[in-house]
Write a protein that holds these residues in place. Structure first.
Motif, short mmCIF file in Angstrom:
data_model
loop_
_atom_site.label_atom_id
_atom_site.label_comp_id
_atom_site.label_asym_id
_atom_site.label_seq_id
_atom_site.Cartn_x
_atom_site.Cartn_y
_atom_site.Cartn_z
N LEU A 30 1.04 -1.00 -0.15
CA LEU A 30 -0.13 -0.11 -0.02
C LEU A 30 1.03 1.13 -0.06
CD1 LEU A 30 -2.58 1.42 0.50
CD2 LEU A 30 -2.29 1.08 3.10
N TYR A 31 0.65 2.36 -0.72
CA TYR A 31 1.19 3.33 -0.74
C TYR A 31 0.28 4.62 -0.15
CZ TYR A 31 -0.47 4.52 -5.47
OH TYR A 31 -1.25 4.87 -6.50
N LEU A 32 0.77 5.54 0.35
CA LEU A 32 0.07 6.87 0.85
C LEU A 32 0.68 7.76 0.19
CD1 LEU A 32 -0.68 5.77 4.50
CD2 LEU A 32 -2.33 5.54 2.38
N THR A 33 -0.09 8.72 -0.55
CA THR A 33 0.49 9.95 -1.09
C THR A 33 0.24 11.30 -0.01
OG1 THR A 33 -1.59 10.18 -2.25
CG2 THR A 33 0.05 9.52 -3.20
N ASP A 34 -0.47 10.81 0.94
CA ASP A 34 -0.73 11.81 2.10
C ASP A 34 -1.03 11.26 3.20
OD1 ASP A 34 -0.91 14.55 3.08
OD2 ASP A 34 -2.61 14.87 1.49
N VAL A 35 -1.11 11.93 4.40
CA VAL A 35 -1.23 11.54 5.58
C VAL A 35 -2.79 11.51 5.99
CG1 VAL A 35 -0.91 11.69 8.13
CG2 VAL A 35 1.02 12.11 6.61
N PRO A 36 -3.41 10.11 6.19
CA PRO A 36 -4.75 10.37 6.49
C PRO A 36 -5.32 10.86 7.80
CG PRO A 36 -3.81 8.00 6.56
CD PRO A 36 -2.61 8.97 6.23
N GLU A 37 -6.51 11.37 7.82
CA GLU A 37 -6.87 12.18 9.07
C GLU A 37 -7.49 11.01 10.09
OE1 GLU A 37 -9.57 15.25 8.17
OE2 GLU A 37 -8.20 16.51 6.86
N ILE A 38 -7.94 9.91 9.43
CA ILE A 38 -8.42 8.84 10.22
C ILE A 38 -7.49 8.11 10.63
CG2 ILE A 38 -9.74 6.93 10.28
CD1 ILE A 38 -11.71 8.24 8.25
N PHE A 39 -7.03 7.65 11.74
CA PHE A 39 -6.00 6.57 12.21
C PHE A 39 -6.35 5.85 13.41
CE2 PHE A 39 -5.03 10.74 14.41
CZ PHE A 39 -4.98 10.20 15.93
N GLU A 40 -5.66 4.85 13.66
CA GLU A 40 -6.23 3.95 14.66
C GLU A 40 -5.70 4.48 16.11
OE1 GLU A 40 -5.44 1.74 11.03
OE2 GLU A 40 -4.45 3.25 11.94
N PRO A 41 -6.59 4.67 17.02
CA PRO A 41 -6.22 5.19 18.38
C PRO A 41 -5.62 3.98 19.26
CG PRO A 41 -8.79 4.69 18.33
CD PRO A 41 -8.09 4.16 16.98
#
Length: 303
Positions: A30-41
């Motif tokens: 998986l690649y991410l071109t940006d930092v997602p706002e949703i993340f595992e807490p």
């Protein structure tokens, strides 16, 4: 300790589902071109390698119960079996990341590209590297060009996966060379000489395996005897130097054959075989398939 013991293995598929990402190509990459706002807490134990850079903003992350404030110019790395928890992500944080399993790389490139003893992907290197402005700019260019290629690639799923493996390997190798000075600054004093020789051998092979396939060349470059090189490499990697050189060559053969734009004759020339017949004999001896049957079997050419 009881809570820590209950941490379950977290996969790339878990990330895709939790963060509601539009990604169905692979559960191993998986690649991410940006930092997602949703993340595992919550705390997780990754089943994958992850690394990337922050260009603006910051992430507060806990890796193996140590906190890191990863901000602009930082390279973040975490690995399988580490305990990871994202604490906060600053609003508007920008960056690029790649996530991949060992299986994803080993499937095509086999054991030659197993992670070197003091690579930045090894645990002892740590989880954060603060790059100089110049090195951050270079790393940003590497990530940008890599992800741009993956985004615009129009190959079908299987061909795309082969391309992704190839370009991810290039990104890892270039990243390792770029941050090598940071590795040396932290670890070289404590690095056993034989372990360093093994790492240097693999670096030399990655540069010269097309031209030099004899052990004597590498022993001479490392200023040691061939017997000593054989002993070190066999002890560290459970392979002989010849096997590692051969794995590098065989992996390159497979990568080249996955691209239908080059004829088999052109590939033989590029890999410095004397002729197409010697290339075909070598490839069949190693894989049990001819170059043509390999292409056909893996659907790597257009009808």
């Amino acid at each position: 300790m009881e809570a820590k013991d209950k941490i379950k293995e977290y996969t790339i598929r878990n990330i895709i589902n939790y963060r509601k990402l539009d990604w169905s190509i692979s559960d191993d990459f998986l690649y991410l071109t940006d930092v997602p706002e949703i993340f595992e807490p919550f705390e997780m134990k990754p089943h994958y390698f992850a690394y990337g850079i922050i260009n603006s903003g910051s992430i507060m992350i806990e890796v193996d119960y140590q906190n890191f404030l990863v901000d602009k110019r930082s390279l973040l790395i975490y690995r399988p079996e580490q305990n990871v928890k994202v604490i906060t992500i600053e609003a508007g944080t920008k960056g690029m990341f790649v996530l991949f399993t060992k299986k994803f790389m080993d499937y095509l490139f086999e054991s030659f590209f197993s992670i070197a003893p003091n690579s930045f992907l090894k645990n002892k290197f740590g989880s954060q590297v603060v790059l100089t402005e110049e090195d951050h700019s270079k790393m940003n260019t590497l990530f940008t060009r890599t992800l741009d290629f993956l985004i615009v690639s129009e190959a079908d799923n299987e061909r795309w996966i082969y391309s992704a493996k190839s370009i991810l390997l290039a990104l890892i190798n270039e990243s390792d060379f770029l941050v090598n000075r940071y590795i040396e600054n932290r670890n070289s004093i404590h690095q056993p000489r034989e372990e360093q020789i093994g790492y240097d051998f693999k670096k030399l092979v990655s540069k010269h395996y097309l031209t030099f396939r004899n052990i004597e060349f590498y022993a001479q470059e490392l200023n040691i005897t061939t017997n000593y090189l054989h002993k070190i490499v066999k002890s560290q990697f459970h392979q002989t130097p010849s096997e590692i050189i051969n794995m590098a060559l065989l992996s390159e053969c497979k990568v080249r054959l996955s691209d239908p734009r080059d004829s088999i004759s052109q590939i033989a020339d590029h890999l410095e075989f004397t002729n197409i017949q010697s290339f075909s004999r070598y490839f069949k001896k190693q894989t049990g398939e001819t170059p043509i049957s390999f292409r056909t079997h893996h659907n790597l050419i257009n009808p």
